[in-house]
Design an enzyme around this catalytic site. Sequence first.
Site, PDB file in Angstrom:
ATOM      1  N   LYS A  95       2.505  -0.156  10.936  1.00 20.30           N
ATOM      2  CA  LYS A  95       3.923  -0.523  10.829  1.00 20.30           C
ATOM      3  C   LYS A  95       4.856   0.637  11.199  1.00 20.30           C
ATOM      4  O   LYS A  95       5.955   0.411  11.666  1.00 20.30           O
ATOM      5  CB  LYS A  95       4.250  -1.003   9.414  1.00 20.30           C
ATOM      6  CG  LYS A  95       3.738  -2.404   9.102  1.00 20.30           C
ATOM      7  CD  LYS A  95       4.225  -2.852   7.727  1.00 20.30           C
ATOM      8  CE  LYS A  95       3.642  -4.185   7.337  1.00 20.30           C
ATOM      9  NZ  LYS A  95       4.138  -4.644   6.033  1.00 20.30           N
ATOM     10  N   ASP A 125      10.112  -7.847   6.214  1.00 23.87           N
ATOM     11  CA  ASP A 125       9.708  -7.689   4.804  1.00 23.87           C
ATOM     12  C   ASP A 125      10.940  -7.549   3.903  1.00 23.87           C
ATOM     13  O   ASP A 125      10.914  -7.957   2.743  1.00 23.87           O
ATOM     14  CB  ASP A 125       8.834  -6.437   4.618  1.00 23.87           C
ATOM     15  CG  ASP A 125       7.411  -6.639   5.130  1.00 23.87           C
ATOM     16  OD1 ASP A 125       6.943  -7.793   5.173  1.00 23.87           O
ATOM     17  OD2 ASP A 125       6.776  -5.630   5.494  1.00 23.87           O
TER      18      ASP A 125
HETATM   19  P1  NAP Z   1       0.991   1.849   1.502  1.00 24.10           P
HETATM   20  O1  NAP Z   1       2.006   2.174   2.555  1.00 24.10           O
HETATM   21  O2  NAP Z   1      -0.395   2.322   1.635  1.00 24.10           O
HETATM   22  O3  NAP Z   1       1.624   2.395   0.101  1.00 24.10           O
HETATM   23  C1  NAP Z   1       0.912   2.266  -1.111  1.00 24.10           C
HETATM   24  C2  NAP Z   1       1.667   3.024  -2.203  1.00 24.10           C
HETATM   25  O4  NAP Z   1       0.922   2.841  -3.409  1.00 24.10           O
HETATM   26  C3  NAP Z   1       1.751   4.514  -1.975  1.00 24.10           C
HETATM   27  O5  NAP Z   1       2.940   4.986  -2.534  1.00 24.10           O
HETATM   28  C4  NAP Z   1       0.557   5.039  -2.766  1.00 24.10           C
HETATM   29  O6  NAP Z   1       0.709   6.357  -3.225  1.00 24.10           O
HETATM   30  C5  NAP Z   1       0.590   4.114  -3.954  1.00 24.10           C
HETATM   31  N1  NAP Z   1      -0.707   4.045  -4.625  1.00 24.10           N
HETATM   32  C6  NAP Z   1      -1.907   3.747  -4.083  1.00 24.10           C
HETATM   33  N2  NAP Z   1      -2.868   3.766  -5.028  1.00 24.10           N
HETATM   34  C7  NAP Z   1      -2.251   4.095  -6.192  1.00 24.10           C
HETATM   35  C8  NAP Z   1      -2.701   4.298  -7.513  1.00 24.10           C
HETATM   36  N3  NAP Z   1      -3.995   4.149  -7.833  1.00 24.10           N
HETATM   37  N4  NAP Z   1      -1.793   4.624  -8.449  1.00 24.10           N
HETATM   38  C9  NAP Z   1      -0.491   4.774  -8.140  1.00 24.10           C
HETATM   39  N5  NAP Z   1       0.004   4.602  -6.894  1.00 24.10           N
HETATM   40  C10 NAP Z   1      -0.858   4.271  -5.940  1.00 24.10           C
HETATM   41  O7  NAP Z   1       0.875   0.277   1.311  1.00 24.10           O
HETATM   42  P2  NAP Z   1       2.038  -0.817   1.486  1.00 24.10           P
HETATM   43  O8  NAP Z   1       2.015  -1.352   2.844  1.00 24.10           O
HETATM   44  O9  NAP Z   1       3.295  -0.237   0.954  1.00 24.10           O
HETATM   45  O10 NAP Z   1       1.490  -1.977   0.527  1.00 24.10           O
HETATM   46  C11 NAP Z   1       1.525  -1.838  -0.883  1.00 24.10           C
HETATM   47  C12 NAP Z   1       1.112  -3.144  -1.544  1.00 24.10           C
HETATM   48  O11 NAP Z   1       2.037  -4.166  -1.226  1.00 24.10           O
HETATM   49  C13 NAP Z   1      -0.262  -3.653  -1.079  1.00 24.10           C
HETATM   50  O12 NAP Z   1      -0.902  -4.238  -2.173  1.00 24.10           O
HETATM   51  C14 NAP Z   1       0.100  -4.713  -0.061  1.00 24.10           C
HETATM   52  O13 NAP Z   1      -0.899  -5.713   0.039  1.00 24.10           O
HETATM   53  C15 NAP Z   1       1.364  -5.282  -0.662  1.00 24.10           C
HETATM   54  N6  NAP Z   1       2.252  -5.885   0.345  1.00 24.10           N
HETATM   55  C16 NAP Z   1       2.613  -7.187   0.179  1.00 24.10           C
HETATM   56  C17 NAP Z   1       3.475  -7.774   1.065  1.00 24.10           C
HETATM   57  C18 NAP Z   1       3.871  -9.198   0.864  1.00 24.10           C
HETATM   58  O14 NAP Z   1       4.446  -9.800   1.765  1.00 24.10           O
HETATM   59  N7  NAP Z   1       3.597  -9.782  -0.281  1.00 24.10           N
HETATM   60  C19 NAP Z   1       4.004  -7.053   2.146  1.00 24.10           C
HETATM   61  C20 NAP Z   1       3.619  -5.717   2.284  1.00 24.10           C
HETATM   62  C21 NAP Z   1       2.740  -5.143   1.377  1.00 24.10           C
HETATM   63  P3  NAP Z   1       0.147   7.618  -2.377  1.00 24.10           P
HETATM   64  O15 NAP Z   1       1.155   7.842  -1.316  1.00 24.10           O
HETATM   65  O16 NAP Z   1       0.096   8.690  -3.386  1.00 24.10           O
HETATM   66  O17 NAP Z   1      -1.207   7.211  -1.855  1.00 24.10           O
END
Ligand code: NAP
Length: 287
Positions: free
Chosen positions: A64, A101
């Site tokens: 992205k 989003d």
């Molecule tokens: P991302 O860019 O990888 O970001 C994940 C975030 O979560 C980062 O800040 C990461 O911190 C943090 N994190 C990961 N593991 C953690 C833990 N054990 N404890 C605390 N923080 C933690 O992913 P993303 O694209 O933002 O997606 C995040 C979530 O949203 C996913 O579950 C995804 O499936 C969901 N999502 C849903 C939609 C929807 O339409 N419903 C759309 C987009 C995303 P670090 O930087 O420290 O690793």
Amino acid sequence: MQIGLIGYPVKHSISPAFQQAAFDALGLDVRYELWETPAERLSSVIQGLRQEGRLGANVTIPYKQVVLGLLDRVDPLAATIGAVNTIVRRPDGSLEGYNTDVDGFVQAIEADGRMPLQGAQLVLLGAGGAARAVVAGALRAGADAVVICARRLPPATAIVDDLRRGGIANGRGRVRVVALSDGLSVAEALRESQILVNATPVGMDGHGPADTLPVPSDYLHEELLVCDLIYRPPATPLLRAAAAIGARTLNGLPMLVYQGAAAFERWTGRSAPIELMRRKAQEALDV
Ligand code: NAP
């Protein structure tokens, strides 16, 4: 015509199920495909979008952010957030990037969560790509305050800086950053909030132990709308804990459907059949 989902991996995505149903329902000759793309092929897959017969693409993890540099034009909101999830091919073969989003999140909270963002206070867990869309959406919709709780602070402060630079976090509400490990501050922010959003993968199928919560359940209160962006499983440990104390809950499926509907409208210029898309998404998830 073809549209694809570009990411790695993408084989478990449910986007084809609800996007294809929408194209078919409107009698549009479009196939929505999964284009699983290893990093070394990303730029050639994007180049391929310029060909006749392509309408555009969705973009997901892990591209992205990086995809912005491969497009001809990027919508100012997507540029500020630094993430594109929808690419539109114009008739001259040029490529435009958008982030749907943001509107997907706002619609999910307001329509399905039945909670106005205007004047609301939110606690947001996580500081990744989805968190960026959540902060931007909440502030644009008039939220009073967003507290970003992250396990690493630099990505969270970078969100604030980027949104200020893009004019989104200026005077539209307060944004602050708190370390997720600072339990007292997280709990206090939650006491003052009406909405909690989990934008970490904690609780997602296949991500760590099945029963972990991103915040302790005793930080929750019954006045909260608890929104987990995860939709697999449909009831995450966080949502189950929230429901157990009488708080309202919302999983990530409505946001997924609304962002997909907004992308559909960008590609086709037609209104998306949202209820059909929602039903097909639920069927694909078997919920
Ligand atoms: P991302 O860019 O990888 O970001 C994940 C975030 O979560 C980062 O800040 C990461 O911190 C943090 N994190 C990961 N593991 C953690 C833990 N054990 N404890 C605390 N923080 C933690 O992913 P993303 O694209 O933002 O997606 C995040 C979530 O949203 C996913 O579950 C995804 O499936 C969901 N999502 C849903 C939609 C929807 O339409 N419903 C759309 C987009 C995303 P670090 O930087 O420290 O690793």
